[in-house]
Design a protein around this motif. Structure first.
Motif, short mmCIF file in Angstrom:
data_model
loop_
_atom_site.label_atom_id
_atom_site.label_comp_id
_atom_site.label_asym_id
_atom_site.label_seq_id
_atom_site.Cartn_x
_atom_site.Cartn_y
_atom_site.Cartn_z
N ALA A 24 0.81 -1.21 0.00
CA ALA A 24 0.00 0.00 0.00
C ALA A 24 0.85 1.27 0.00
O ALA A 24 0.30 2.36 -0.09
CB ALA A 24 -0.95 0.01 1.20
N HIS A 27 0.34 1.46 -3.68
CA HIS A 27 -1.04 1.19 -4.07
C HIS A 27 -1.92 1.24 -2.81
O HIS A 27 -2.27 0.19 -2.23
CB HIS A 27 -1.15 -0.18 -4.74
N PRO A 28 -2.26 2.45 -2.36
CA PRO A 28 -2.99 2.61 -1.09
C PRO A 28 -4.31 1.85 -1.02
O PRO A 28 -4.77 1.51 0.08
CB PRO A 28 -3.22 4.13 -1.02
N LYS A 29 -4.93 1.56 -2.16
CA LYS A 29 -6.20 0.83 -2.15
C LYS A 29 -6.10 -0.55 -1.51
O LYS A 29 -7.11 -1.14 -1.12
CB LYS A 29 -6.72 0.67 -3.59
N VAL A 31 -5.19 -1.29 1.35
CA VAL A 31 -5.63 -1.31 2.74
C VAL A 31 -7.12 -1.59 2.87
O VAL A 31 -7.61 -1.89 3.96
CB VAL A 31 -5.29 0.01 3.47
N LEU A 32 -7.86 -1.49 1.77
CA LEU A 32 -9.30 -1.72 1.80
C LEU A 32 -9.66 -3.17 1.51
O LEU A 32 -10.83 -3.55 1.58
CB LEU A 32 -10.00 -0.80 0.79
N VAL A 188 -1.25 6.49 5.22
CA VAL A 188 -2.43 6.01 4.50
C VAL A 188 -3.54 5.70 5.50
O VAL A 188 -3.34 4.91 6.43
CB VAL A 188 -2.11 4.75 3.67
N PRO A 190 -6.33 3.78 6.98
CA PRO A 190 -6.75 2.39 6.77
C PRO A 190 -8.23 2.24 6.47
O PRO A 190 -8.67 1.21 5.98
CB PRO A 190 -6.37 1.70 8.08
N THR A 192 -10.02 4.57 4.54
CA THR A 192 -10.37 5.16 3.24
C THR A 192 -9.38 4.83 2.14
O THR A 192 -9.70 4.98 0.95
CB THR A 192 -10.47 6.69 3.37
N GLY A 193 -8.15 4.45 2.50
CA GLY A 193 -7.11 4.21 1.50
C GLY A 193 -6.56 5.50 0.91
O GLY A 193 -5.95 5.47 -0.16
N SER A 287 -2.23 -5.39 4.38
CA SER A 287 -2.32 -4.18 5.21
C SER A 287 -3.56 -4.14 6.07
O SER A 287 -3.86 -3.12 6.68
CB SER A 287 -2.29 -2.91 4.33
N GLN A 288 -4.31 -5.23 6.18
CA GLN A 288 -5.47 -5.30 7.04
C GLN A 288 -5.27 -6.41 8.06
O GLN A 288 -4.63 -7.43 7.77
CB GLN A 288 -6.74 -5.57 6.24
#
Length: 324
Positions: A24, A27-29, A31-32, A188, A190, A192-193, A287-288
């Motif tokens: 993430a 690619h921050p997404k 975390v979703l 980032v 967690p 909303t990303g 990341s979760q």
């Protein structure tokens, strides 16, 4: 607890078609993406995507190289449906791989110490007091999900963990190796990303948790010294050598009040801290936190708990120094 860390913790990773690992940070997404255990593998979900079942039985026999920082690891390719799912979600070609039976990796500088796809060490510990201290200074609310620890300790002074050299949880002993250097990943959100536009919490941490090289530290990296199940009491051993960041300003001394406590010493010189409670230790996947049902709590994803019978005053049993 296994030599390379908690069961299921960071056993999966994404690689691009050149073998570089994907997180993430870029690619921050990610975390979703949410993961839950199933009897035969994982169930993944993400916004706008159908659920994905990842089955161990469907894994390929092919091993692919993936580079995680300075380590090149041979990892087992999972399944084409997972590759397509993540490639669609991230809008970039990638593959899901697993730390299989033929995979191996050692902690840098610690020969013989295995680790999976973690950045560098099997485990990360942070105290509730340290997070509270950060939130008292940071304009943006920061949760443990921003910091992604495996072990969270309550009822101690902020940053008391900086002074520890060894801890014991139940029958498992750990070396507290070094402070964890933090990066842009912590910015980032967690939920909303989305990255914090003011680069928090790094901006705040740089004001009081930065060393002479400019690195920012928050949390302590651990290495397990043995295998086993966890228990309720955390024991720790103080080491002055762990105070190696001269930029930290030490102000308040929290010393044990022996008149109200009854500490004991085990045969390996760990002091019992009845005031310290380890209450959460998730494994991490994409990341979760990877949550299990209650039947799995004691033997895979959660290390220890909060018995109500333990006193909670941080001043009664804390030996380290507070860092402001």
């Amino acid at each position: 607890m296994y030599p390379r860390g908690l069961s299921f913790d960071r056993d999966f990773i994404l690689r691009d078609l050149k073998g570089r690992f994907i997180t993430a940070r870029t690619h921050p997404k990610l975390v979703l993406v949410e993961a839950s255990l199933t009897p035969g593998g994982l169930l993944l979900s993400a916004p706008g995507m159908p659920n994905l079942e990842v089955s161990y039985a469907a894994f390929s026999n092919q091993y692919l190289d993936v580079k995680v920082w300075g380590s090149e690891i041979s990892a087992q390719h999972c399944q084409a449906s997972a590759d397509q799912w993540f490639s669609t979600y991230l809008e970039t070609d990638c593959q899901l791989v697993y730390f299989g039976e033929q995979s191996s990796r050692e902690v840098s500088g610690h020969e013989g110490q295995p680790v999976s796809f973690a950045d560098g060490y099997p485990l990360l510990l942070i105290s509730q007091g340290s997070l509270n201290d950060l939130n008292s200074k940071c304009p943006a609310p920061i949760s443990f999900a921003h910091m992604r620890p495996n072990i969270v300790v309550s009822s101690i002074a902020p940053f008391a963990e900086d002074s520890w050299s060894q801890i014991r949880i139940g029958e498992v002993e750990f070396d507290v190796v070094e402070a964890c250097s933090r990066c842009v990943f912590t910015t980032v959100d967690p939920k909303t990303g989305i990255r914090n536009e003011f680069k928090e919490p790094l901006k705040t941490l740089k004001q009081y948790r930065r060393d002479e090289k400019g690195e920012v530290f928050f949390g302590q990296n651990l290495i397990p010294r043995n295998q086993g199940l966890s228990g309720w009491v955390i024991r720790w051993k103080y080491s002055a050598a762990n105070h190696r960041y001269p930029c930290y300003r030490q102000t308040s001394d929290y010393s044990a009040q022996s008149s109200r406590s009854n500490p004991t010493t085990s045969r390996n010189c760990f002091s019992r801290l009845r005031g310290d409670t380890v209450f959460a230790a998730p494994c991490w996947l994409f990341s979760q936190p990877l949550f299990c049902n209650t039947l799995l709590i004691n033997n895979c994803c959660w290390l220890a708990f909060s018995p109500a019978s333990l006193p909670s005053s941080p001043q009664r049993y804390s030996h380290g120094r507070r860092v402001n």
